[in-house]
Design an enzyme around this catalytic site. Structure first.
Site, PDB file in Angstrom:
ATOM      1  N   ARG A  64      -4.471  15.368   8.347  1.00 43.23           N
ATOM      2  CA  ARG A  64      -3.563  14.499   9.113  1.00 43.23           C
ATOM      3  C   ARG A  64      -2.765  15.274  10.168  1.00 43.23           C
ATOM      4  O   ARG A  64      -2.024  14.686  10.932  1.00 43.23           O
ATOM      5  CB  ARG A  64      -2.592  13.786   8.181  1.00 43.23           C
TER       6      ARG A  64
ATOM      7  N   ARG B 297       0.840  -1.198   0.000  1.00 46.63           N
ATOM      8  CA  ARG B 297       0.000   0.000   0.000  1.00 46.63           C
ATOM      9  C   ARG B 297       0.880   1.256   0.000  1.00 46.63           C
ATOM     10  O   ARG B 297       1.640   1.486   0.931  1.00 46.63           O
ATOM     11  CB  ARG B 297      -0.906   0.018   1.226  1.00 46.63           C
TER      12      ARG B 297
ATOM     13  N   HIS C 124      -6.429  10.500  13.620  1.00 49.67           N
ATOM     14  CA  HIS C 124      -7.110  11.758  13.338  1.00 49.67           C
ATOM     15  C   HIS C 124      -8.606  11.733  13.641  1.00 49.67           C
ATOM     16  O   HIS C 124      -9.276  12.754  13.506  1.00 49.67           O
ATOM     17  CB  HIS C 124      -6.903  12.120  11.863  1.00 49.67           C
TER      18      HIS C 124
ATOM     19  N   ALA D  93      -4.917   5.690  10.478  1.00 49.30           N
ATOM     20  CA  ALA D  93      -5.981   6.666  10.224  1.00 49.30           C
ATOM     21  C   ALA D  93      -6.787   7.013  11.468  1.00 49.30           C
ATOM     22  O   ALA D  93      -7.363   8.101  11.548  1.00 49.30           O
ATOM     23  CB  ALA D  93      -6.907   6.151   9.128  1.00 49.30           C
TER      24      ALA D  93
ATOM     25  N   ASP E 297      -9.546   8.077  24.756  1.00 49.64           N
ATOM     26  CA  ASP E 297     -10.105   7.774  26.070  1.00 49.64           C
ATOM     27  C   ASP E 297      -9.482   6.519  26.670  1.00 49.64           C
ATOM     28  O   ASP E 297      -9.180   6.477  27.865  1.00 49.64           O
ATOM     29  CB  ASP E 297     -11.630   7.622  25.985  1.00 49.64           C
TER      30      ASP E 297
ATOM     31  N   ARG F 135       1.981  16.171   5.573  1.00 48.64           N
ATOM     32  CA  ARG F 135       1.026  15.594   4.634  1.00 48.64           C
ATOM     33  C   ARG F 135      -0.256  16.439   4.593  1.00 48.64           C
ATOM     34  O   ARG F 135      -0.259  17.597   4.968  1.00 48.64           O
ATOM     35  CB  ARG F 135       0.766  14.139   5.010  1.00 48.64           C
TER      36      ARG F 135
ATOM     37  N   TYR G 184       4.920   4.756   2.536  1.00 50.21           N
ATOM     38  CA  TYR G 184       5.094   3.889   3.701  1.00 50.21           C
ATOM     39  C   TYR G 184       6.248   2.899   3.597  1.00 50.21           C
ATOM     40  O   TYR G 184       6.557   2.217   4.564  1.00 50.21           O
ATOM     41  CB  TYR G 184       3.785   3.132   3.973  1.00 50.21           C
TER      42      TYR G 184
ATOM     43  N   HIS H 226       4.620   6.842  13.862  1.00 50.98           N
ATOM     44  CA  HIS H 226       4.127   6.928  12.484  1.00 50.98           C
ATOM     45  C   HIS H 226       5.271   6.714  11.512  1.00 50.98           C
ATOM     46  O   HIS H 226       6.374   7.228  11.734  1.00 50.98           O
ATOM     47  CB  HIS H 226       3.485   8.290  12.206  1.00 50.98           C
ATOM     48  N   LEU H 227       5.001   5.990  10.449  1.00 54.10           N
ATOM     49  CA  LEU H 227       5.991   5.767   9.400  1.00 54.10           C
ATOM     50  C   LEU H 227       6.300   7.062   8.660  1.00 54.10           C
ATOM     51  O   LEU H 227       7.457   7.400   8.432  1.00 54.10           O
ATOM     52  CB  LEU H 227       5.478   4.711   8.414  1.00 54.10           C
ATOM     53  N   SER H 228       5.256   7.778   8.278  1.00 53.16           N
ATOM     54  CA  SER H 228       5.416   9.053   7.583  1.00 53.16           C
ATOM     55  C   SER H 228       5.324  10.183   8.604  1.00 53.16           C
ATOM     56  O   SER H 228       5.075   9.942   9.784  1.00 53.16           O
ATOM     57  CB  SER H 228       4.335   9.213   6.512  1.00 53.16           C
TER      58      SER H 228
END
Length: 151
Positions: free
Chosen positions: A112, A21, A81, A78, A88, A108, A26, A101-103
């Protein structure tokens, strides 16, 4: 002999597709490659490595970490965000939490740039590809060792 630390590494939606993907964002490493990196970086600790595309499953694992883990690394993907539920659940923890996070989400799309998870994280590591996980594992375990583990 000191007790072995337990580190949970939780991965959110679509991370099961790492390597195929959007490899330009990524990378080409698979989630199995990332798991191997985490286990290699977790010297002296046991890694519980999990991935789910389901928010509720991640909440269950975070709640489990309350009594089972000394530290937690989470790449909420995802859900970063959107998920007040993850926030919680994370707020119930008294162990170090490192968001990973990879990125670099800040570099971005605008949507994000906000992370609910960051509000409960001890720290955030982002933008280093799979190496982000290695850094996050080392940071989380260092924090756990300094805190004296479960507490």
């Amino acid at each position: 002999m000191p007790e072995t630390l337990i580190l949970y590494v939780l991965n959110g939606p679509n991370l099961n597709l790492l390597g195929v993907r959007e490899p330009d964002i990524y990378g080409r490493e698979t989630l199995a490659d990332v798991q191997a990196m985490c286990e290699a970086a977790a010297v002296g600790a046991r890694v519980v490595f999990r991935q789910s595309n389901h928010e509720g499953q991640l909440v269950d694992w975070i709640q489990e970490a309350r009594t089972e883990a000394d530290a937690l690394v989470i790449n909420p993907a995802a859900f970063t965000h959107t998920s007040v539920a993850l926030l919680d659940a994370l707020k119930t923890l008294s162990i170090p939490v490192v968001e990973c996070h990879l990125s670099n989400p800040a570099a971005r799309e605008a949507f994000r740039h906000h992370s609910y998870v960051s509000l409960a994280a001890t720290g955030v590591i982002a933008g280093f590809g799979p190496h982000s996980y290695e850094l996050a594992v080392r940071a989380a375990l260092d924090l756990a060792r300094r805190a004296g583990a479960k507490g």
